[in-house]
Design a protein around this motif. Structure first.
Motif, PDB file in Angstrom:
ATOM      1  N   GLU A   1      34.221   2.059  56.755  1.00 16.03           N
ATOM      2  CA  GLU A   1      35.096   1.219  57.582  1.00 16.03           C
ATOM      3  C   GLU A   1      35.800   0.166  56.739  1.00 16.03           C
ATOM      4  N   ILE A   2      35.090  -0.386  55.764  1.00 12.50           N
ATOM      5  CA  ILE A   2      35.703  -1.379  54.882  1.00 12.50           C
ATOM      6  C   ILE A   2      36.832  -0.737  54.080  1.00 12.50           C
ATOM      7  N   MET A   3      36.597   0.468  53.567  1.00 14.86           N
ATOM      8  CA  MET A   3      37.638   1.140  52.793  1.00 14.86           C
ATOM      9  C   MET A   3      38.884   1.392  53.647  1.00 14.86           C
ATOM     10  N   SER A   4      38.694   1.785  54.897  1.00 11.57           N
ATOM     11  CA  SER A   4      39.842   2.013  55.785  1.00 11.57           C
ATOM     12  C   SER A   4      40.602   0.714  56.026  1.00 11.57           C
ATOM     13  N   ALA A   5      39.860  -0.378  56.230  1.00 18.43           N
ATOM     14  CA  ALA A   5      40.512  -1.679  56.432  1.00 18.43           C
ATOM     15  C   ALA A   5      41.242  -2.118  55.173  1.00 18.43           C
TER      16      ALA A   5
END
Length: 320
Positions: free
Chosen positions: A258-262
């Protein structure tokens, strides 16, 4: 009167300093700049460059400034490196804390807020970590933080030291342009530096027992963390009842995926992260309850994940 912030030129310490100033509380900083930055120090704040291992420096600092209490943020914070450098870690985090406590005792300063760590828990066997979760540190860094808590406890018994320890989880984001995380080991700066260098960020393992297969961790915004340091200091100064330890946790979690997508969305740099092998010892999920700190220390999650990423990215680019 003022509060002393050890490590006040570092990423977290500099935010704590600004939170005190925003509350109209004077601050003094001591920092050896081993991981801090002189440009993080506000021009109007008295700054002593040196190590808290230097008892003579601390004696002079306390003699020259009317200090109400100490927020002790200084320390060697690299858990992985501490395994290779245990003696250095114990010197910086245990011996230095003992030197600081002696200097405080000599100066008649009897209030301290201690920067502890989630590393005291090791790999907890629970979905939600509380302050009562068994402590089982797995690195000299985690051990040194737990010993720091014990030192405060024992000084409280021996001398009446008023104290509390704040256990951090993953601190990210920025509350001010130009203040950013420069650690070579933390996820946010590692991803940002890769993107700025044209490299592909990596994820260590995507086969964990989580919704998207990547590790779930507790991420908190540094400005929220700083506010609770001031609340703890004010509670100590007012003589109000305070717990010996608090978790500063979200009660929820965010996956590395999720952090990578953000990161891709906020930075405008599209990428598919490289999947690397798991790191030994990484648990599926570590998330902490912040209920005790919410009750006493004005602790709350004021920032979304996008806020955390955007503020960190903007601060890093402003410093480029």
């Amino acid at each position: 009167m003022a509060w002393l912030v050890t490590g006040g030129a570092g990423y977290i310490g500099s935010h704590v300093v600004r939170a005190f100033l925003a509350d109209n509380i004077d601050v003094v900083i001591v920092d050896d700049l081993s991981s801090g930055h002189a440009e993080f120090v506000p021009a109007e704040v008295p700054f002593y460059r040196g190590s808290i291992l230097d008892a003579e420096l601390l004696g002079r600092l306390f003699a020259e400034n009317p200090i109400d209490g100490v927020v002790h943020v200084a320390g060697f914070k690299y858990a992985g490196v501490s395994v290779q450098r245990p003696l250095h870690t114990y010197e910086q985090n245990v011996t230095a804390t003992a030197v600081l406590l002696q200097a405080m005792q000599d100066a008649g300063v009897n209030r301290i807020v201690f920067s502890s760590s989630a590393a005291v828990y090791g790999t907890p066997n629970t979905d939600l970590v509380t302050e009562d979760t068994p402590k089982a540190p797995e690195s000299p860094y985690g051990e040194s933080k737990l010993i720091g808590e014990w030192l405060l406890r024992d000084e409280g018994v021996a001398t009446g030291l008023a104290h509390t320890s704040l256990r951090y989880f993953n601190v990210v984001g920025s509350g001010h342009d130009g203040l950013y995380d420069t650690s070579p080991h933390n996820l946010f700066p590692l991803v940002f530096e890769a993107l700025l260098d044209g490299r592909t960020p990596r994820i260590n393992g995507n086969d964990y027992a989580t919704a998207d297969g990547t590790c779930v961790r507790d991420y908190i915004h540094v400005a929220d963390l700083a506010i609770s340091h001031v609340a703890a200091a004010e509670r100590l100064q007012a003589g109000r009842e305070i717990e010996p330890v608090y978790n500063l946790g979200s009660g929820d979690g965010v996956s590395v995926g999720e952090i990578m997508s953000a990161m891709a969305e906020v930075t405008g740099i599209p990428f598919a992260p490289e999947i690397a092998p798991r790191r030994a010892g990484d648990p599926d999920r570590i998330v902490a309850s912040g209920e005790r700190a919410r009750r006493d220390l004005d602790w709350q999650m004021r920032h979304t994940l996008d806020d955390m990423v955007r503020s960190a990215w903007e601060a890093r680019r402003a410093a480029a």
